[in-house]
Scaffold this motif. Structure first.
Motif, short mmCIF file in Angstrom:
data_model
loop_
_atom_site.label_atom_id
_atom_site.label_comp_id
_atom_site.label_asym_id
_atom_site.label_seq_id
_atom_site.Cartn_x
_atom_site.Cartn_y
_atom_site.Cartn_z
N TYR A 111 0.83 -1.21 0.00
CA TYR A 111 0.00 0.00 0.00
C TYR A 111 0.86 1.26 0.00
CZ TYR A 111 -3.21 3.61 1.63
OH TYR A 111 -3.92 4.77 1.75
N SER A 115 1.05 3.87 -3.04
CA SER A 115 0.63 5.24 -2.75
C SER A 115 1.69 6.24 -3.17
CB SER A 115 0.32 5.40 -1.26
OG SER A 115 -0.77 4.58 -0.87
N GLN A 119 1.25 8.94 -6.10
CA GLN A 119 1.28 10.35 -5.70
C GLN A 119 2.31 11.11 -6.53
OE1 GLN A 119 2.13 10.17 -1.51
NE2 GLN A 119 0.28 8.99 -1.09
N ILE A 150 -5.82 5.37 -2.54
CA ILE A 150 -5.73 3.99 -2.99
C ILE A 150 -6.90 3.23 -2.35
CG2 ILE A 150 -4.34 1.90 -3.07
CD1 ILE A 150 -3.18 4.23 -4.62
N GLY A 336 -5.01 6.24 4.99
CA GLY A 336 -4.85 6.84 3.68
C GLY A 336 -6.03 7.71 3.29
N HIS A 372 3.80 12.17 2.46
CA HIS A 372 2.76 12.12 1.43
C HIS A 372 3.12 13.15 0.36
CE1 HIS A 372 -1.10 12.24 -0.59
NE2 HIS A 372 -1.57 11.27 0.18
#
Length: 459
Positions: A111, A115, A119, A150, A336, A372
């Motif tokens: 994950y 991600s 991104q 996601i 998330g 992130h």
């Protein structure tokens, strides 16, 4: 020295390189993700560490087995060349299945990797689409795009009958076995060194019997190919069966057999862990739990948050996702979605020319989802739009650090980070440093000229 060089035949040279490659495979990291994210998501890279330990043992075995000087001693223990070749073939197959083992049994790692990869891709597209406005010193004419979370890491599923046609079976390699850009974006050198070392070990063993090497290779392939076929069949069954059972659960749910659906879902999620990261699977579990007992579980809160999120009710979705995380901090999908909810709220404020309020939401997203990429990028633009050039330097450095973990770093993102650091130094009347940073934004060859103090551990 001459005698030493003369004694080095092809087998000895290949054996030396093979053992060296295995040693590098044991000491180099196999997989790299941001340390802060691993701590926040409560992830330990156990599988890569175990593999590195086993490779170290394998390197010692190879060092002894491939030495002519100890070849006679090996036969005393009945460790023949045939068994050695079989050992290295099995180890090679096992190492090649490392991506499958990671994406299947460590869905949180999958994950995170997926991600970060997606991104970076979305941010790169935004930079390319709005290049002229982003290059400008002031960010008044930029409109940020909504972030997309996601929704599932259980990508290998049967959608329709076309799944059983040959053109669709490339998904078995990319989604089932984990050989995708998402996964390999964060693979490290240790895995590649190990594969190279095992192949060279086999080559050295075949060179040992140079006159019959082709015949021996043919015999070994005759023994190994049935094993590969058996492993392939087991992998197909393990990947296809959860999808079939999931379709059956839909039928049972429609019939009202909720107790059976719930029990089977829990067993299935243990058997195939990626389903723990599938929003559709979790939503069905939540509806089943509500039919059995109206209780507030982590899955139920997550499902309610999904409903509010789909309606763009950010505040209600935020509340449910926070409840879900408080009940189960390891529910990575909820984390998330909560981060995406904060980012989308901040995006709306930024697009409404309320960049100061937007800053707070982007920072909240980074607290629960470190590094992130979209949150960092949006926060960088918000800081500059508010004239906080010194603060933007810290964000730009975090963006650069986030790309160091990736084998496919976003060139556009790194360039923009250096450009904004250049603007900050320009406003501090440091023209020399501003020019140097600006050069880095357009010249990739000098990107590596950075202070070692900014580097972070890979694993």
């Amino acid at each position: 020295m001459y005698r030493l060089i003369k004694s080095l035949d092809r087998e000895r040279i290949v054996s030396l390189v093979a053992v060296s490659a295995l040693a590098l495979g044991a000491f180099c990291p196999w997989y790299s993700l941001p340390v802060e994210a691993l701590k926040t998501f409560e992830i330990r890279l156990v599988l890569p560490q175990i593999c590195r330990g086993l490779v170290l043992v394998l390197a010692l075995v190879a060092a002894v087995a491939l030495s002519k000087r100890t070849a006679r001693g090996i036969t005393r223990y009945h460790l023949s060349d045939t068994l050695l070749r079989l050992l290295f073939w099995i180890c090679l197959i096992a190492v090649l299945l490392f991506p499958y083992a990671t994406v299947t049994w460590s869905p949180t790692i999958n994950y995170l990797a997926t991600s970060y990869y997606k991104q970076s891709s979305r941010v790169t597209r935004h930079i390319e689409k709005n290049f002229s406005n982003i290059q400008a010193q002031w960010k008044q004419n930029i409109l940020l795009s909504q972030s997309v979370p996601i929704s599932s890491v259980a990508d290998f599923s049967i959608g329709d009958v076309r799944f059983f046609q040959m053109p669709f079976w490339d998904r078995f390699l990319t989604r089932g076995l984990g050989y995708s850009n998402n996964f390999f974006a964060f693979i490290n050198r240790g895995w590649g060194f190990t594969i190279s070392g095992l192949i060279l070990c086999l080559l050295a063993l075949y060179l040992r019997s140079s006159s019959k090497s082709l015949n021996i290779l043919t015999q070994d392939l005759g023994s190994v190919l049935p094993l590969i076929g058996l492993v392939f069949m087991l992998l197909v069954i393990s990947l296809v069966a959860p999808s079939i059972i999931s379709f059956q659960l839909d039928s049972l749910f429609a019939k009202g057999e909720y107790t059976k659906v719930l029990a089977t879902s829990k067993t299935l999620s243990w058997w195939y862990p990626p389903l723990r990261g599938d929003s559709r699977f979790l939503s069905r579990m939540a509806r089943t739990e509500l039919h059995i007992a109206d209780s507030e579980t982590d899955v139920a809160c997550f499902a309610r948050g999904l409903e509010q999120y789909s309606l763009s009710n950010w505040f209600e979705a935020e509340d449910y996702f926070q409840r879900s995380l408080s009940l189960e901090p390891k529910l990575f999908l909820a984390r998330g979605y909560l981060a995406t909810t904060y980012i989308n709220q901040g995006t709306e404020y930024f697009n409404d020319k309320k960049s100061e309020v937007a800053e707070d939401y982007f920072e909240k997203a980074l607290q629960i989802f470190p590094y992130h990429v979209e949150a960092l990028y949006n926060l960088l633009l918000a800081k500059v739009a508010n004239g906080k050039f010194e603060d933007s330097v810290l964000i730009a450095q975090q963006l650069i650090n986030s790309q160091r973990y990736s084998q496919l770093p976003s060139l556009a993102l790194i360039a923009q980070a250096y450009l904004h650091m250049s603007w900050a130094n320009f406003w501090n009347d440091d023209a020399v440093e501003a020019w140097d940073l600006y050069r880095r934004s357009i010249d990739r060859e000098i990107w590596n000229e950075q202070d070692s103090s900014t580097s972070e551990a890979a694993e």
